[in-house]
Design an enzyme around this catalytic site. Structure first.
Site, PDB file in Angstrom:
ATOM      1  N   LYS A 163       0.689  -1.219   0.120  1.00  0.00           N
ATOM      2  CA  LYS A 163      -0.039   0.117   0.198  1.00  0.00           C
ATOM      3  C   LYS A 163       0.677   1.124   0.054  1.00  0.00           C
ATOM      4  O   LYS A 163       1.499   1.477   1.030  1.00  0.00           O
ATOM      5  CB  LYS A 163      -0.735   0.172   1.205  1.00  0.00           C
ATOM      6  N   GLU A 193      10.178   1.814  10.589  1.00  0.00           N
ATOM      7  CA  GLU A 193      11.126   2.674  10.411  1.00  0.00           C
ATOM      8  C   GLU A 193      10.412   4.332  10.398  1.00  0.00           C
ATOM      9  O   GLU A 193       9.628   4.223   9.388  1.00  0.00           O
ATOM     10  CB  GLU A 193      11.771   2.730   8.826  1.00  0.00           C
ATOM     11  N   CYS A 246      13.361  11.509   6.540  1.00  0.00           N
ATOM     12  CA  CYS A 246      13.488  11.106   7.656  1.00  0.00           C
ATOM     13  C   CYS A 246      14.697  11.466   8.428  1.00  0.00           C
ATOM     14  O   CYS A 246      14.929  11.766   9.650  1.00  0.00           O
ATOM     15  CB  CYS A 246      13.047   9.608   8.015  1.00  0.00           C
ATOM     16  N   GLU A 303       9.938  16.533  15.305  1.00  0.00           N
ATOM     17  CA  GLU A 303      10.136  16.378  13.787  1.00  0.00           C
ATOM     18  C   GLU A 303       8.945  17.397  13.287  1.00  0.00           C
ATOM     19  O   GLU A 303       7.844  17.412  13.325  1.00  0.00           O
ATOM     20  CB  GLU A 303       9.635  14.998  13.358  1.00  0.00           C
TER      21      GLU A 303
HETATM   22  P1  NAD Z   1       2.303   8.743   8.013  1.00  0.00           P
HETATM   23  O1  NAD Z   1       2.729   7.828   8.983  1.00  0.00           O
HETATM   24  O2  NAD Z   1       1.138   9.767   7.721  1.00  0.00           O
HETATM   25  O3  NAD Z   1       1.904   7.721   6.350  1.00  0.00           O
HETATM   26  C1  NAD Z   1       2.837   6.549   6.180  1.00  0.00           C
HETATM   27  C2  NAD Z   1       1.728   5.537   5.431  1.00  0.00           C
HETATM   28  O4  NAD Z   1       0.973   4.900   6.808  1.00  0.00           O
HETATM   29  C3  NAD Z   1       0.886   6.121   4.422  1.00  0.00           C
HETATM   30  O5  NAD Z   1       1.046   5.093   3.330  1.00  0.00           O
HETATM   31  C4  NAD Z   1      -0.496   6.108   4.823  1.00  0.00           C
HETATM   32  O6  NAD Z   1      -1.505   5.752   4.191  1.00  0.00           O
HETATM   33  C5  NAD Z   1      -0.251   5.017   6.105  1.00  0.00           C
HETATM   34  N1  NAD Z   1      -1.253   4.888   7.081  1.00  0.00           N
HETATM   35  C6  NAD Z   1      -1.968   6.096   7.869  1.00  0.00           C
HETATM   36  N2  NAD Z   1      -2.651   5.775   8.760  1.00  0.00           N
HETATM   37  C7  NAD Z   1      -2.565   4.339   8.872  1.00  0.00           C
HETATM   38  C8  NAD Z   1      -3.117   3.569   9.753  1.00  0.00           C
HETATM   39  N3  NAD Z   1      -3.833   3.813  10.824  1.00  0.00           N
HETATM   40  N4  NAD Z   1      -2.808   2.034   9.785  1.00  0.00           N
HETATM   41  C9  NAD Z   1      -2.115   2.043   8.716  1.00  0.00           C
HETATM   42  N5  NAD Z   1      -1.510   2.547   7.683  1.00  0.00           N
HETATM   43  C10 NAD Z   1      -1.793   3.909   7.837  1.00  0.00           C
HETATM   44  O7  NAD Z   1       3.756   9.314   7.100  1.00  0.00           O
HETATM   45  P2  NAD Z   1       3.939  10.283   6.065  1.00  0.00           P
HETATM   46  O8  NAD Z   1       3.469  11.567   6.246  1.00  0.00           O
HETATM   47  O9  NAD Z   1       3.654   9.535   4.640  1.00  0.00           O
HETATM   48  O10 NAD Z   1       5.653  10.249   5.998  1.00  0.00           O
HETATM   49  C11 NAD Z   1       6.238  11.145   6.684  1.00  0.00           C
HETATM   50  C12 NAD Z   1       7.136  10.430   8.047  1.00  0.00           C
HETATM   51  O11 NAD Z   1       7.728   9.135   7.468  1.00  0.00           O
HETATM   52  C13 NAD Z   1       7.931  10.955   8.721  1.00  0.00           C
HETATM   53  O12 NAD Z   1       7.783  11.079   9.926  1.00  0.00           O
HETATM   54  C14 NAD Z   1       9.274  10.482   8.277  1.00  0.00           C
HETATM   55  O13 NAD Z   1      10.416  10.657   9.176  1.00  0.00           O
HETATM   56  C15 NAD Z   1       9.027   9.048   8.141  1.00  0.00           C
HETATM   57  N6  NAD Z   1       9.940   8.515   7.226  1.00  0.00           N
HETATM   58  C16 NAD Z   1      10.679   7.650   7.926  1.00  0.00           C
HETATM   59  C17 NAD Z   1      11.696   6.763   6.962  1.00  0.00           C
HETATM   60  C18 NAD Z   1      12.731   6.005   7.612  1.00  0.00           C
HETATM   61  O14 NAD Z   1      13.105   5.131   6.882  1.00  0.00           O
HETATM   62  N7  NAD Z   1      12.992   5.983   8.982  1.00  0.00           N
HETATM   63  C19 NAD Z   1      11.785   7.179   5.771  1.00  0.00           C
HETATM   64  C20 NAD Z   1      10.946   8.055   4.991  1.00  0.00           C
HETATM   65  C21 NAD Z   1       9.716   8.639   5.971  1.00  0.00           C
END
Ligand code: NAD
Length: 496
Positions: A175, A249, A283, A384
């Site tokens: 997804k 992650e 991130c 963050e």
């Molecule tokens: P997000 O947590 O809002 O969304 C991430 C994913 O989770 C999306 O696909 C979203 O649709 C899905 N999602 C949302 N609610 C959900 C739920 N209740 N159950 C299951 N899935 C759900 O994050 P974002 O805004 O897309 O990305 C930014 C964040 O990602 C930042 O915190 C960033 O640091 C982190 N990030 C971490 C890494 C790493 O490798 N550590 C890499 C890239 C981004």
């Protein structure tokens, strides 16, 4: 009419059962629609998970090096399509074309690396404590992996998960983020074109509802998630309840330390790239700069000068350094943190507002922002922000700098600029992070190295490198007794 996209289930493109859709626009030109994507629900996830379950036995019993051949073809196709993929990626999530080319290149590297690992999925042989008995461990695939990702590396991060999962013989339901669905669709087509059999890889679009249904689904054996801490914690609770293997992650609040003996030009170049590359939406973004007091004032002035040279714009245009934020919500969040920083007493030296000059008004652009006089306990030093906002903190010694760097619940990346080899080694030991760079910014992962964070950034697993192959396999321990007798471990062999 906007392009209408579908889910990819069991080798076919299909609509979501309920027929609901969501829009995705270009964040640099919000009038430009990328397309309409299915807003999937539990029934769509169910169809995909069942297809994956059905495809798993044949895929997992395909010899691993044959799976590797498909991964190699995936690498070849990614190479052929690199520029086209990068162009579309920039269109939908905003970072400049050079960066999205890098994103696709990381996927290419990961494909070839995973292909080579299919000839190296080592187990171990260990001497038995009993005569005429052979002990070994072998790797077994887990089953069906549910993969959920963020939008900021929409090709690289999914492939960090997809390729090793495939190499190890798992089937997948992926997804992608609702902010990067087009990249997900292009990736699904590419995998199919490369010969991944129907059902082995399935793509389901959507947001939280689809993500929750995926994590809950009984056919999903393992979940790998990249995204925010808030969502990761929820997924962690569900996986704990359902006994699912889980890799998380999540976010970061990464610091770059600069000592007085450092190559200051290099440190300056590093922080500009670390803080404002990908508009700070990484991130691993450098969101804190910890300067030794001896160089603090002069370094800040030089940094402010350099920040004026950053060109904002649509990432597919020539000469653009910084793209837009991903959406209105991100714009609001960054603006809110600027208010928080000011109310906490930090000094806003530059930026701090939406960029609206000329064509920038059409997108979610925010001016590169620098706060000085930031104290370690301020929220802008601990939370963050995920935008082009850099907080500068002052330290009187290496010890204080390391303490400041560690004063956050996150632990993803860290950096120190110094020419002093002893300080470099102390930082490698002291900085509480999954990654430490010496004389490099906090960003720049390589596909064949483990990637991930400690503390609240992760849960002990790593994407990338050799370690990710441990996540996508179970260890089976095998004993072969060729003595022709019943041998009782611990009893037959005891000295007394
Ligand atoms: P997000 O947590 O809002 O969304 C991430 C994913 O989770 C999306 O696909 C979203 O649709 C899905 N999602 C949302 N609610 C959900 C739920 N209740 N159950 C299951 N899935 C759900 O994050 P974002 O805004 O897309 O990305 C930014 C964040 O990602 C930042 O915190 C960033 O640091 C982190 N990030 C971490 C890494 C790493 O490798 N550590 C890499 C890239 C981004």
């Amino acid at each position: 009419m906007p392009d209408a996209f579908q889910n990819f289930v069991n080798g076919s493109w299909v609509d979501a059962e309920q027929g609901a859709t969501f829009e995705k626009v270009n964040p640099a030109r919000t009038q430009e629609m990328i397309g309409l994507f299915p807003e999937s629900g539990a029934a769509d996830v169910d169809a995909a998970a069942r297809a994956a379950r059905k495809a798993f036995p044949a895929w997992s019993s395909t010899p691993a090096p044959q799976r590797g051949e498909i991964l190699r073809r995936i690498g070849d196709l990614l190479t052929e399509r690199k520029k086209a993929l990068a162009f579309e990626e920039t269109r939908e999530m905003g970072k400049p074309f050079a960066e999205t080319c890098g994103d696709v290149q990381e996927a290419i590297d990961t494909a070839y690396y995973a292909a080579s690992e299919t000839r190296r999925l080592f187990g171990r042989t260990v001497p038995s404590e009993l005569p005429d008995k052979f002990n070994m461990s072998v790797r077994r695939p887990i089953g069906v992996a549910g993969l959920i990702t963020a939008w900021n590396f929409p090709i690289a991060v999914p492939t960090w998960k997809i390729f090793p999962a495939l190499a190890c013989g798992n089937a997948i339901v992926f997804k992608p983020s609702e902010e990067a669905p087009h990249s997900g669709a292009l990736l699904a087509q590419l995998l199919s074109d490369a010969g991944v059999p129907p059902g082995v890889f399935n793509l389901v679009h959507g947001g939280a509802a689809a993500g929750e249904a995926l994590v809950e689904h009984p056919d999903i054996d393992a979940v790998s998630f990249t995204g925010s801490n808030a969502v990761g914690s929820k997924i962690g609770a569900t996986c704990g309840r359902l006994h699912k293997r889980l890799a998380l992650e999540m976010g970061g609040k990464n610091a770059q330390i600069v000592m007085p003996d450092a190559d200051l030009d290099l440190a300056l170049e590093g922080v500009l790239w670390g803080a404002f590359g990908t508009t700070g939406q990484r991130c691993t973004a450098t969101s804190r700069l910890v300067l030794h007091e001896a160089i603090h004032d002069a370094f800040v002035e030089r940094l402010l000068e350099q920040m004026q040279t950053l060109v904002l714009g649509y990432g597919n245009d020539e000469g653009v350094h910084v793209g837009p934020l991903v959406n209105q919500k991100a714009l609001d969040k960054v603006a809110r943190y600027v208010e928080v920083g000011q109310s906490e007493g930090a000094t806003l030296r530059v930026g701090g507002k939406r960029a609206t000059e000329g064509a920038l008004a059409e997108g979610f652009f925010f001016e590169p922002t620098l706060f000085a006089d930031v104290a370690p306990d301020m929220r802008i030093a601990r939370e963050e922000i995920f935008g082009p906002v850099l907080s500068v903190l002052k330290a009187a010694s290496y010890e204080e700098a390391a303490r400041i760097a560690n004063a956050t619940r996150y632990g993803l990346s860290s950096s120190i600029y110094t020419q002093d080899v002893s300080l470099a080694y102390r930082a490698m030991r002291d900085l509480e992070a999954g990654i430490t760079y010496v004389n490099g910014p906090t960003i720049g992962a390589e596909a064949h190295m483990p990637f991930g964070g400690i503390k609240h950034t992760g849960n002990g697993h790593r994407d990338g490198g050799w370690e990710v192959f441990d996540f996508y396999t179970e260890t089976k321990t095998v004993y072969v007794d060729y003595s022709g007798q019943l041998q009782k471990a611990q009893m037959d062999n005891a000295a007394s």
